[in-house]
Design a protein around this motif. Structure first.
Motif, PDB file in Angstrom:
ATOM      1  N   THR A  75       0.850  -1.186   0.000  1.00 53.74           N
ATOM      2  CA  THR A  75       0.000   0.000   0.000  1.00 53.74           C
ATOM      3  C   THR A  75       0.883   1.232   0.000  1.00 53.74           C
ATOM      4  O   THR A  75       2.074   1.157   0.281  1.00 53.74           O
ATOM      5  N   SER A 103      -1.011   6.968   1.282  1.00 57.22           N
ATOM      6  CA  SER A 103      -2.231   7.699   0.939  1.00 57.22           C
ATOM      7  C   SER A 103      -3.439   6.764   0.821  1.00 57.22           C
ATOM      8  O   SER A 103      -4.510   7.195   0.427  1.00 57.22           O
ATOM      9  N   GLU A 104      -3.238   5.494   1.161  1.00 62.10           N
ATOM     10  CA  GLU A 104      -4.329   4.516   1.106  1.00 62.10           C
ATOM     11  C   GLU A 104      -4.625   4.007   2.507  1.00 62.10           C
ATOM     12  O   GLU A 104      -3.818   4.135   3.418  1.00 62.10           O
ATOM     13  N   ARG A 105      -5.794   3.403   2.633  1.00 58.13           N
ATOM     14  CA  ARG A 105      -6.142   2.752   3.884  1.00 58.13           C
ATOM     15  C   ARG A 105      -6.755   1.390   3.575  1.00 58.13           C
ATOM     16  O   ARG A 105      -7.291   1.168   2.490  1.00 58.13           O
ATOM     17  N   LEU A 135      -9.328  -1.856  -0.114  1.00 60.29           N
ATOM     18  CA  LEU A 135      -8.246  -0.882  -0.189  1.00 60.29           C
ATOM     19  C   LEU A 135      -8.838   0.361  -0.831  1.00 60.29           C
ATOM     20  O   LEU A 135      -9.444   0.280  -1.903  1.00 60.29           O
ATOM     21  N   ARG A 136      -8.660   1.495  -0.165  1.00 55.70           N
ATOM     22  CA  ARG A 136      -9.240   2.740  -0.709  1.00 55.70           C
ATOM     23  C   ARG A 136      -8.332   3.911  -0.395  1.00 55.70           C
ATOM     24  O   ARG A 136      -7.476   3.825   0.487  1.00 55.70           O
ATOM     25  N   ALA A 137      -8.546   4.986  -1.088  1.00 60.18           N
ATOM     26  CA  ALA A 137      -7.803   6.225  -0.826  1.00 60.18           C
ATOM     27  C   ALA A 137      -8.248   6.797   0.502  1.00 60.18           C
ATOM     28  O   ALA A 137      -9.428   6.734   0.854  1.00 60.18           O
ATOM     29  N   LYS A 138      -7.290   7.368   1.257  1.00 60.04           N
ATOM     30  CA  LYS A 138      -7.659   8.027   2.507  1.00 60.04           C
ATOM     31  C   LYS A 138      -8.517   9.236   2.206  1.00 60.04           C
ATOM     32  O   LYS A 138      -8.293   9.919   1.212  1.00 60.04           O
TER      33      LYS A 138
END
Length: 179
Positions: A154, A157-159, A175-178
């Motif tokens: 990762t 800037s991802e979470r 998995l997604r963008a913060k």
């Protein structure tokens, strides 16, 4: 949720937990008292599932506990809000036991550090190991998991969001963008 990418489905989660339970049996087998301690919140749900899988494989029941680490965090005074305290329930005697901390995601290592500090308030286990569903890297402390469901590369800037049926009505890892 269109910005989210599924990195583990519910079926994959179930298979991964089966594999992790098998790894625990292979490494720890019947070497004394085994205690699973889930770190609040989703670590508790994963630990309960692992306990059921281990109880079906081992002759003695696996002990189960849950741990809230919020008062042991090194950043809670910087959060600007009072921490939300969940319940902690540790089996009466962890002295000399093999204790496996269970968490959903390993990231900086700070949650694990806080959990280790908290667990020592309840006694001195013979061994403490760490099991995580997802290891996403980016460690800030020298902490490694003994059991890893899946390693995911990762960026900062991802979470990673772990959804469990007990809380989220479905099993899935995203998995997604913060925000």
């Amino acid at each position: 949720m269109s910005d989210a990418r599924t990195i583990m489905t519910g079926k994959e989660m179930a298979r991964t937990l089966e594999r992790l339970a098998s790894e625990i049996v292979e490494r720890r087998g019947e070497d004394g008292t085994l205690v699973l301690v889930g770190i609040q919140r989703r670590g508790v749900d994963l630990a309960r599932r692992l306990k059921a899988l281990l109880d079906a494989r081992l002759p003695a029941a696996t002990l189960f506990g849950m741990l809230d680490i919020n008062l042991y965090r090194d950043d809670w005074s910087n959060l600007g809000i009072a921490p939300t305290i969940s319940s902690t329930d540790i089996p009466a005697n962890i002295e000399g036991a093999t204790l496996i901390l269970v968490d959903d995601v390993l990231y900086s290592g700070r949650t694990t550090r806080a959990a280790l500090e908290a667990i020592l308030d309840f006694g001195r286990p013979r061994r403490v190991e760490l099991l995580v569903l997802i290891d996403r890297g980016h460690r800030e402390l020298p902490i490694q998991a003994d059991y890893v469901g899946k390693r995911v590369n990762t960026s900062s800037s991802e979470r990673v969001d772990v959804l469990v049926a007990e809380r989220d009505e479905q099993d899935k890892v995203l998995l997604r963008a913060k925000a």
